[in-house]
Design a protein around this motif. Structure first.
Motif, PDB file in Angstrom:
ATOM      1  N   GLU A 164       0.826  -1.195   0.000  1.00  0.00           N
ATOM      2  CA  GLU A 164       0.000   0.000   0.000  1.00  0.00           C
ATOM      3  C   GLU A 164       0.863   1.249   0.000  1.00  0.00           C
ATOM      4  N   LYS A 165       0.464   2.220  -0.817  1.00  0.00           N
ATOM      5  CA  LYS A 165       1.187   3.496  -0.838  1.00  0.00           C
ATOM      6  C   LYS A 165       0.576   4.420   0.207  1.00  0.00           C
ATOM      7  N   GLN A 166       1.445   5.267   0.775  1.00  0.00           N
ATOM      8  CA  GLN A 166       1.008   6.208   1.800  1.00  0.00           C
ATOM      9  C   GLN A 166       1.316   7.629   1.363  1.00  0.00           C
ATOM     10  N   CYS A 167       0.530   8.551   1.853  1.00  0.00           N
ATOM     11  CA  CYS A 167       0.728   9.977   1.612  1.00  0.00           C
ATOM     12  C   CYS A 167       2.109  10.382   2.141  1.00  0.00           C
ATOM     13  N   ARG A 168       2.860  11.112   1.347  1.00  0.00           N
ATOM     14  CA  ARG A 168       4.214  11.534   1.747  1.00  0.00           C
ATOM     15  C   ARG A 168       4.195  12.518   2.916  1.00  0.00           C
ATOM     16  N   CYS A 211       1.287  12.980   5.431  1.00  0.00           N
ATOM     17  CA  CYS A 211       0.621  12.546   6.672  1.00  0.00           C
ATOM     18  C   CYS A 211       0.655  11.033   6.898  1.00  0.00           C
ATOM     19  N   GLY A 212       1.011  10.259   5.870  1.00  0.00           N
ATOM     20  CA  GLY A 212       1.093   8.812   6.027  1.00  0.00           C
ATOM     21  C   GLY A 212      -0.216   8.081   5.814  1.00  0.00           C
ATOM     22  N   GLU A 213      -1.279   8.804   5.490  1.00  0.00           N
ATOM     23  CA  GLU A 213      -2.578   8.167   5.258  1.00  0.00           C
ATOM     24  C   GLU A 213      -2.519   7.288   3.997  1.00  0.00           C
ATOM     25  N   LYS A 214      -3.289   6.203   4.025  1.00  0.00           N
ATOM     26  CA  LYS A 214      -3.351   5.277   2.888  1.00  0.00           C
ATOM     27  C   LYS A 214      -3.927   6.006   1.676  1.00  0.00           C
ATOM     28  N   LEU A 215      -3.279   5.808   0.513  1.00  0.00           N
ATOM     29  CA  LEU A 215      -3.720   6.472  -0.707  1.00  0.00           C
ATOM     30  C   LEU A 215      -4.697   5.600  -1.484  1.00  0.00           C
ATOM     31  N   LYS A 216      -5.716   6.258  -2.007  1.00  0.00           N
ATOM     32  CA  LYS A 216      -6.710   5.583  -2.834  1.00  0.00           C
ATOM     33  C   LYS A 216      -6.758   6.290  -4.172  1.00  0.00           C
ATOM     34  N   GLY A 217      -7.018   5.535  -5.231  1.00  0.00           N
ATOM     35  CA  GLY A 217      -7.130   6.166  -6.546  1.00  0.00           C
ATOM     36  C   GLY A 217      -5.975   5.799  -7.449  1.00  0.00           C
ATOM     37  N   ARG A 218      -5.462   6.766  -8.180  1.00  0.00           N
ATOM     38  CA  ARG A 218      -4.414   6.532  -9.179  1.00  0.00           C
ATOM     39  C   ARG A 218      -3.180   5.882  -8.571  1.00  0.00           C
ATOM     40  N   SER A 219      -2.517   5.083  -9.386  1.00  0.00           N
ATOM     41  CA  SER A 219      -1.341   4.353  -8.894  1.00  0.00           C
ATOM     42  C   SER A 219      -0.130   5.266  -8.703  1.00  0.00           C
ATOM     43  N   ASP A 220      -0.108   6.414  -9.370  1.00  0.00           N
ATOM     44  CA  ASP A 220       1.026   7.321  -9.242  1.00  0.00           C
ATOM     45  C   ASP A 220       0.764   8.473  -8.264  1.00  0.00           C
ATOM     46  N   SER A 275       1.570  21.449   1.885  1.00  0.00           N
ATOM     47  CA  SER A 275       2.355  21.422   3.117  1.00  0.00           C
ATOM     48  C   SER A 275       3.718  20.784   2.883  1.00  0.00           C
ATOM     49  N   TYR A 276       3.743  19.677   2.166  1.00  0.00           N
ATOM     50  CA  TYR A 276       4.980  18.964   1.854  1.00  0.00           C
ATOM     51  C   TYR A 276       5.920  19.853   1.037  1.00  0.00           C
ATOM     52  N   ASN A 277       5.396  20.481  -0.006  1.00  0.00           N
ATOM     53  CA  ASN A 277       6.217  21.323  -0.868  1.00  0.00           C
ATOM     54  C   ASN A 277       6.694  22.587  -0.160  1.00  0.00           C
TER      55      ASN A 277
END
Length: 119
Positions: free
Chosen positions: A2-6, A8-17, A28-30
């Motif tokens: 599973e991929k996580q948000c860079r 907050c770490g929340e699980k990502l849903k939707g597009r694979s990229d 916030s990240y940028n």
């Protein structure tokens, strides 16, 4: 895996990229990436902009010469400049972006503005 948000770490849903869960996390990240160097870089940039502003004001209103005392009184800091230029006669000009000065005699400075050569 599973991929996580860079951010907050929340699980990502939707597009694979996908890299972030929301625009807020992306921003916030940028913003954190761009703030690298922190206060030191910001303070130096502020000093350079202040020096440029002083040179611009003096050159536009007082002719092309100024005293060290006058420049210091306006907040100029001689320790900060963006570049130097040595002319063919060996004189060294100090620049804050396109505005510069050449030390003359008795704490007097010649003020100049860099002009690009036409092609």
């Amino acid at each position: 895996m599973e991929k996580q948000c860079r951010e907050c770490g929340e699980k990502l849903k939707g597009r694979s990229d996908k890299l972030f869960c929301s625009d807020q996390c992306r921003n916030s990240y940028n913003n954190k990436l761009k703030s690298g160097g922190g206060n030191y870089i910001r303070n130096v940039n502020n000093l350079l902009r202040k020096n440029r502003k002083v040179l611009e004001e003096l050159l536009s209103s007082k002719g092309n010469r100024s005293s060290r005392e006058k420049m210091l009184g306006m907040g100029f800091n001689f320790g900060f400049y963006t570049n130097t230029y040595v002319n063919p006669k060996g004189a060294t000009y100090f620049f804050c972006y396109e505005y510069g000065y050449l030390p003359l005699e008795k704490d007097v400075y010649l003020l100049v503005k860099w002009k690009e050569k036409e092609k």
